[in-house]
Design a protein around this motif. Structure first.
Motif, PDB file in Angstrom:
ATOM      1  N   GLU A  16       0.987  -1.335  -0.117  1.00 54.07           N
ATOM      2  CA  GLU A  16      -0.049  -0.299   0.283  1.00 54.07           C
ATOM      3  C   GLU A  16       1.026   1.079  -0.600  1.00 54.07           C
ATOM      4  N   LEU A  17       0.447   1.787  -0.858  1.00 57.78           N
ATOM      5  CA  LEU A  17       1.276   3.789  -0.694  1.00 57.78           C
ATOM      6  C   LEU A  17       0.678   4.366   0.855  1.00 57.78           C
ATOM      7  N   THR A  18       1.995   4.998   1.964  1.00 56.81           N
ATOM      8  CA  THR A  18       1.502   5.408   2.870  1.00 56.81           C
ATOM      9  C   THR A  18       2.524   6.605   2.659  1.00 56.81           C
ATOM     10  N   VAL A  19       2.525   7.839   3.302  1.00 59.27           N
ATOM     11  CA  VAL A  19       2.872   8.605   3.971  1.00 59.27           C
ATOM     12  C   VAL A  19       4.336   8.050   4.428  1.00 59.27           C
ATOM     13  N   TYR A  20       5.685   8.553   4.113  1.00 61.79           N
ATOM     14  CA  TYR A  20       6.780   8.539   4.039  1.00 61.79           C
ATOM     15  C   TYR A  20       7.256   9.930   5.982  1.00 61.79           C
ATOM     16  N   SER A  21       7.319   9.546   7.237  1.00 64.36           N
ATOM     17  CA  SER A  21       6.992  10.581   8.067  1.00 64.36           C
ATOM     18  C   SER A  21       8.641  11.858   7.277  1.00 64.36           C
ATOM     19  N   GLU A  22       9.814  10.825   7.218  1.00 64.92           N
ATOM     20  CA  GLU A  22      10.635  11.877   7.635  1.00 64.92           C
ATOM     21  C   GLU A  22      10.966  12.427   5.992  1.00 64.92           C
ATOM     22  N   GLU A  23      10.112  12.578   5.016  1.00 65.92           N
ATOM     23  CA  GLU A  23      10.133  12.588   4.057  1.00 65.92           C
ATOM     24  C   GLU A  23       8.816  13.617   3.835  1.00 65.92           C
ATOM     25  N   ALA A  24       8.420  13.242   4.413  1.00 67.43           N
ATOM     26  CA  ALA A  24       7.042  14.254   4.049  1.00 67.43           C
ATOM     27  C   ALA A  24       6.681  15.403   5.651  1.00 67.43           C
ATOM     28  N   ALA A  25       8.131  15.348   6.314  1.00 61.36           N
ATOM     29  CA  ALA A  25       8.223  16.772   7.540  1.00 61.36           C
ATOM     30  C   ALA A  25       9.180  17.937   5.567  1.00 61.36           C
ATOM     31  N   VAL A  26       9.661  16.765   5.008  1.00 55.21           N
ATOM     32  CA  VAL A  26      10.552  17.951   4.310  1.00 55.21           C
ATOM     33  C   VAL A  26       9.508  18.602   3.507  1.00 55.21           C
ATOM     34  N   VAL A  27       8.587  17.565   2.525  1.00 57.07           N
ATOM     35  CA  VAL A  27       8.064  18.161   1.736  1.00 57.07           C
ATOM     36  C   VAL A  27       6.789  19.563   2.566  1.00 57.07           C
ATOM     37  N   GLY A  28       6.662  19.240   3.870  1.00 59.81           N
ATOM     38  CA  GLY A  28       6.102  20.726   4.935  1.00 59.81           C
ATOM     39  C   GLY A  28       7.411  21.491   4.726  1.00 59.81           C
ATOM     40  N   ARG A  29       8.700  21.590   4.658  1.00 56.82           N
ATOM     41  CA  ARG A  29       9.773  22.350   5.134  1.00 56.82           C
ATOM     42  C   ARG A  29       9.994  22.967   3.383  1.00 56.82           C
ATOM     43  N   ILE A  30       9.790  22.301   2.370  1.00 57.55           N
ATOM     44  CA  ILE A  30       9.766  22.567   1.282  1.00 57.55           C
ATOM     45  C   ILE A  30       8.735  24.464   1.290  1.00 57.55           C
ATOM     46  N   THR A  31       7.145  23.634   1.883  1.00 56.23           N
ATOM     47  CA  THR A  31       6.320  25.146   1.416  1.00 56.23           C
ATOM     48  C   THR A  31       6.011  25.422   2.293  1.00 56.23           C
TER      49      THR A  31
END
Length: 256
Positions: A16-31
């Motif tokens: 299943e496709l799930t959120v990768y929390s470590e990278e998700a934090a980077v996505v938030g940081r980029i925005t």
């Protein structure tokens, strides 16, 4: 460039496709960085400095990777992807991208600016330079003499029209001069172009072609090893020494 097989910020767990929390934090940081005013390249440099990899095969970030991430709507929870950022935040990012893109739209070419190096003050013969200022029209030249300080304001269309008129009326000193069919065609094309203010970019190109065609009709020019090239500014330079403008906007083309 090697592409990631899975969109940054996600992983496959138990098929299943799930959120990768470590990278998700980077996505938030980029925005957050982008909304704070950082450029794509600045964000990429920050991530690389902090040793945050984009992927194992291509660890370095660049402005293109950052741009694609910021513009990807899947991060809001579309196409089967779990949401990482809120839709309102994504829309705020898109609005900022559009505002920056609109500010970078290139300005419309101004053919009259291609002639500015030829412009001289009629009073003292010194060069005329453009001056800056608020609330100035983009289709008008604001000029000032380097020496005497005379200031001139002249519309691009008026300058080009007068230059073309004098080019058309200029008598070639050789009595054997006969205008070619091409020079006549170009003269007619220039006159038609001058009647279309919505397409000024064509005027200077046609003027240069017209000068070149008229020059080629001179027997003396045909014996030269280097003849003007059609639509080349050098052709204009060979025929015209300089152009003077008076305080009353009287334009005079001085031929070589």
């Amino acid at each position: 460039m090697i592409n990631r097989k899975i969109l940054y910020g996600y992983q496959i767990q138990n098929s299943e496709l799930t959120v990768y929390s470590e990278e998700a934090a980077v996505v938030g940081r980029i925005t957050t960085l982008y909304l704070a005013g950082a450029s794509y390249q600045k964000i990429a440099d920050t991530l690389n400095t902090d040793c945050i990899p984009f992927s194992a095969d291509a660890p370095l970030w660049n402005k293109h990777k950052v741009k694609r991430l910021l513009e990807n709507p899947r991060y809001t929870g579309t196409d089967g992807y779990p949401a990482i950022i809120e839709k309102e935040r994504f829309e705020a990012v898109q609005a900022q991208i559009q505002s920056k893109t609109a500010a970078c739209v290139p300005t419309k070419p101004r053919p009259a600016l291609r002639l500015k190096e030829h412009l001289r003050c009629e009073h003292c013969g010194s060069s005329l330079h453009r001056t800056a200022g608020a609330n100035r029209r983009t289709d008008t030249l604001y000029l000032k003499c380097d020496s005497c300080g005379m200031q001139i304001t002249i519309a691009d269309a008026d300058l080009l029209t007068e230059i073309n008129r004098q080019l058309a009326e200029h008598d070639v000193p050789d009595s054997s001069y006969t205008p070619s069919g091409e020079s006549v065609r170009l003269a007619n094309a220039i006159n038609r172009s001058l009647e279309r203010p919505d397409a000024p970019e064509a005027v200077v190109s046609l003027i240069l072609q017209g000068v070149s065609a008229r020059y080629d009709c001179c027997p003396a020019a045909q014996n030269e090893s280097h003849r003007p090239v059609e639509a080349d500014p050098k052709g204009f330079d060979r025929a015209v020494s300089h152009i003077t403008i008076s305080s009353a906007n009287a334009v005079t083309v001085h031929f070589k």
